[in-house]
Design an enzyme around this catalytic site. Structure first.
Site, PDB file in Angstrom:
ATOM      1  N   TYR A 180     -16.183  14.658 -17.942  1.00 34.17           N
ATOM      2  CA  TYR A 180     -16.520  13.249 -17.709  1.00 34.17           C
ATOM      3  C   TYR A 180     -17.533  13.167 -16.557  1.00 34.17           C
ATOM      4  O   TYR A 180     -17.401  13.889 -15.562  1.00 34.17           O
ATOM      5  CB  TYR A 180     -15.226  12.521 -17.358  1.00 34.17           C
ATOM      6  CG  TYR A 180     -15.421  11.078 -17.013  1.00 34.17           C
ATOM      7  CD1 TYR A 180     -15.747  10.151 -17.988  1.00 34.17           C
ATOM      8  CD2 TYR A 180     -15.276  10.633 -15.705  1.00 34.17           C
ATOM      9  CE1 TYR A 180     -15.924   8.820 -17.671  1.00 34.17           C
ATOM     10  CE2 TYR A 180     -15.450   9.301 -15.386  1.00 34.17           C
ATOM     11  CZ  TYR A 180     -15.775   8.400 -16.377  1.00 34.17           C
ATOM     12  OH  TYR A 180     -15.954   7.087 -16.052  1.00 34.17           O
ATOM     13  N   ARG A 227       0.836  -1.206   0.000  1.00 31.28           N
ATOM     14  CA  ARG A 227       0.000   0.000   0.000  1.00 31.28           C
ATOM     15  C   ARG A 227       0.873   1.259   0.000  1.00 31.28           C
ATOM     16  O   ARG A 227       0.461   2.307  -0.471  1.00 31.28           O
ATOM     17  CB  ARG A 227      -0.970  -0.013   1.190  1.00 31.28           C
ATOM     18  CG  ARG A 227      -1.882   1.217   1.229  1.00 31.28           C
ATOM     19  CD  ARG A 227      -3.160   0.970   2.022  1.00 31.28           C
ATOM     20  NE  ARG A 227      -2.913   0.458   3.345  1.00 31.28           N
ATOM     21  CZ  ARG A 227      -2.487   1.192   4.386  1.00 31.28           C
ATOM     22  NH1 ARG A 227      -2.255   2.466   4.246  1.00 31.28           N
ATOM     23  NH2 ARG A 227      -2.289   0.621   5.557  1.00 31.28           N
ATOM     24  N   LYS A 267      -8.405   3.442 -20.064  1.00 26.88           N
ATOM     25  CA  LYS A 267      -8.779   3.719 -21.442  1.00 26.88           C
ATOM     26  C   LYS A 267      -7.596   3.427 -22.376  1.00 26.88           C
ATOM     27  O   LYS A 267      -7.130   2.321 -22.412  1.00 26.88           O
ATOM     28  CB  LYS A 267      -9.275   5.163 -21.557  1.00 26.88           C
ATOM     29  CG  LYS A 267     -10.267   5.566 -20.457  1.00 26.88           C
ATOM     30  CD  LYS A 267     -11.564   4.784 -20.494  1.00 26.88           C
ATOM     31  CE  LYS A 267     -12.429   4.992 -19.254  1.00 26.88           C
ATOM     32  NZ  LYS A 267     -12.711   6.371 -18.902  1.00 26.88           N
ATOM     33  N   ASP A 308      -7.109  16.699 -17.525  1.00 30.37           N
ATOM     34  CA  ASP A 308      -7.454  15.291 -17.745  1.00 30.37           C
ATOM     35  C   ASP A 308      -7.139  14.996 -19.210  1.00 30.37           C
ATOM     36  O   ASP A 308      -7.819  15.490 -20.114  1.00 30.37           O
ATOM     37  CB  ASP A 308      -8.936  15.080 -17.413  1.00 30.37           C
ATOM     38  CG  ASP A 308      -9.391  13.632 -17.614  1.00 30.37           C
ATOM     39  OD1 ASP A 308      -8.724  12.890 -18.343  1.00 30.37           O
ATOM     40  OD2 ASP A 308     -10.440  13.263 -17.042  1.00 30.37           O
TER      41      ASP A 308
END
Ligand SMILES: *Cc1c(COP(=O)(O)O)cnc(C)c1O
Length: 379
Positions: free
Chosen positions: A99, A46, A196, A171
Site C-alpha cells: 500500500y 485518549r 475499508k 496487513d
C-alpha cells in the site's frame, strides 16, 4: 455540576455510544481503581473509552487473537504496531509491493529515524530468508497485495520467522478476517484498515492491530502518547457494520468473480489480476489460505493511460474513488494515484502498467456492473 443518572430498568438492545472525552468519579477510591486499570473503569478517552473497547473485543474475536488495539486510521495502527517493535538501528523486511502509505512510511520516514527497511519479493520466501540480518526485528507483508493481487504464502513465511524468532506482521485489509485469519497461519500481528471492508460504508476512517495480549499491551502507551484515538461514534459505527461483514464479503466476492470472468473475455482487456482465476500464479495457494478470492481485482486495458482514461470516463455507475471496500463498485488508477510517487521505470519493474485499472467490486447486482464495463470498453 453533579447530576445523578437514573439507573436503567432494562438494557438497551444496542450498546450505547459513550460520546464522552472524560469520566467523573464519586470518590478517591474510584480514581485509584481507574488508574489501577480495573476492568470497566475509565478515566479519559485518549487512554480508553467503552465504545472503542467494545470494538476491540469484537475485532480480537474476529481475527482469533487475544487482543486488539483500535487507532484513528489504518496507518496509525500500522505505525504504532511497527514502532512498538522497532527503534533506531533496527531492520525490517517488507514485501516490495505494498500500500502506498505503508511504502512512504517505511521508505521516507523510517530512514530518517534510523530504521532500515529492505523491500523484497516476498512471494519468493528464500528472498526473505536471504535478507535477514542480526538486527531484523520484523517481517511485514500484505495478505493480498495492491494493486496486482499477489497472495503471500503465510504459512511458509511463518516457518521462516519461527526459525529466526522474528515477528511476522500481516496487513489483512484486502482479505478481511472473513476470507483469511493470518493469526491461524502463524502471523504474530494482524493489521486492518477499518476504513475499508470492516466498516464497509466509506464513512469512517479507523484502523486496528491484533495480536497477543503481551504485544498489544506494549503498544498501548505509544498509542496513548501519540493520541491516535478513534472517536466513540466512529467505533460504534464500525461495530454496527461488523454485523453484516460476512454477508457483505460474500457479495463482494461473488461480484468480483463475475466481473473477473467477464473482463477476461473482453478483446480490449490484456490481462486480469484476480486470485480466483485459474491462471493467477497463486490460485492454488489462495484456494487453501482463503475461504473465497476477495472483492478486489485489477485489469490492464489496451492503450496504456489513454485506454484507462477512456474506460474511466465512460463508466456510468462506477465512480473513480481511490479507496476500496465500500458498498458501490469503484475503480482506481494506480499509476495516477497510489503509485504516482514512483518513477515509470519502477512501475514497469513491479508490473504496474499505465493501462492498469483497479476495481473494488461492490454489492450491486453483478450483471449491472458487467454491463457498465461492457459499454465503457466500447471505445
Ligand atoms: C487503506 C489501506 C491502508 C491504510 O489505511 P487508512 O485507514 O487509510 O489509514 C493500509 N493498508 C492497506 C492495504 C490499505 O488498503
Amino acid at each position: 455540576m453533579k447530576r445523578s443518572m437514573q439507573p436503567l430498568r432494562s438494557r438497551p438492545a444496542v450498546p450505547p455510544i459513550y460520546q464522552t472525552s472524560v469520566f467523573a468519579f464519586d470518590s478517591l477510591e474510584q480514581v485509584d481503581q481507574a488508574f489501577g486499570g480495573e476492568a470497566g473503569a475509565f478515566v479519559y478517552s485518549r487512554y480508553g473509552n467503552p465504545s472503542v473497547q467494545a470494538l476491540e473485543v469484537t475485532l480480537a474475536h474476529l481475527e482469533r487473537t487475544e487482543a486488539a488495539l483500535v487507532a484513528s486510521s489504518g496507518m496509525a495502527a500500522l505505525a504504532i504496531g511497527v514502532l512498538s517493535l522497532c527503534g533506531q538501528g533496527d531492520h525490517i523486511i517488507a514485501a516490495q509491493d505494498l500500500y502506498g502509505g505503508t511504502q512512504a512510511l517505511f521508505q521516507r520516514d523510517f530512514s530518517r529515524w534510523g530504521i532500515d527497511v529492505t523491500f523484497v519479493d516476498a512471494l519468493n520466501v528464500s528472498r526473505v530468508e536471504d535478507a535477514i540480518r542480526p538486527n531484523t526485528k520484523l517481517i511485514f507483508v500484505e495478505t493480498i497485495s495492491n494493486p496486482l493481487m499477489k497472495v503471500a504464502d503465510l504459512s511458509r513465511l511463518a516457518a521462516v520467522k519461527r526459525g529466526f524468532g522474528i515477528p511476522l506482521m500481516v496487513d489483512n485489509t484486502f482479505a478481511s478476517p472473513v476470507l483469511c485469519r493470518p493469526s491461524e497461519w502463524g502471523a504474530d500481528l494482524v493489521m486492518e484498515s477499518l476504513t475499508k471492508y470492516l466498516n464497509g460504508h466509506s464513512d469512517v476512517t479507523a484502523g486496528a492491530i491484533m495480536g497477543s495480549k503481551g504485544l498489544i499491551e506494549r503498544m498501548r502507551s505509544l498509542h496513548t502518547d501519540f493520541g491516535a484515538v478513534t472517536s466513540p461514534f466512529d467505533a460504534w459505527l464500525v461495530q454496527r457494520s461488523l454485523q453484516t461483514l460476512k454477508l457483505r464479503m460474500q457479495q463482494h466476492c461473488r461480484n468480483a468473480v463475475l466481473l473477473a470472468e467477464f473482463l477476461a473475455a473482453q478483446p480490449k482487456v490484456m490481462k486480469v489480476h484476480y486470485p480466483g482465476l485459474p491462471g493467477h500464479p497463486q490460485h492454488a495457494l489462495a484456494a487453501t489460505q482463503m475461504s473465497a478470492y476477495g472483492g478486489m481485482l485489477s485489469f490492464v486495458v489496451e492503450g496504456g493511460c489513454y485506454g484507462a482514461a477512456q474506460v474511466i470516463k465512460r463508466l456510468q455507475r462506477v465512480d473513480f474513488v481511490p479507496s476500496l471496500g465500500g458498498t458501490s463498485t469503484t475503480v482506481s488508477h494506480p499509476a495516477k494515484t497510489s503509485h504516482r510517487g514512483m518513477t515509470g521505470m519502477d512501475r514497469v519493474r513491479l508490473g504496474i502498467d499505465d493501462g492498469l485499472i483497479r476495481v473494488s467490486a461492490g454489492l450491486e447486482d453483478g450483471d449491472d456492473i458487467s454491463a457498465d464495463f461492457a459499454q465503457a470498453l466500447a471505445w
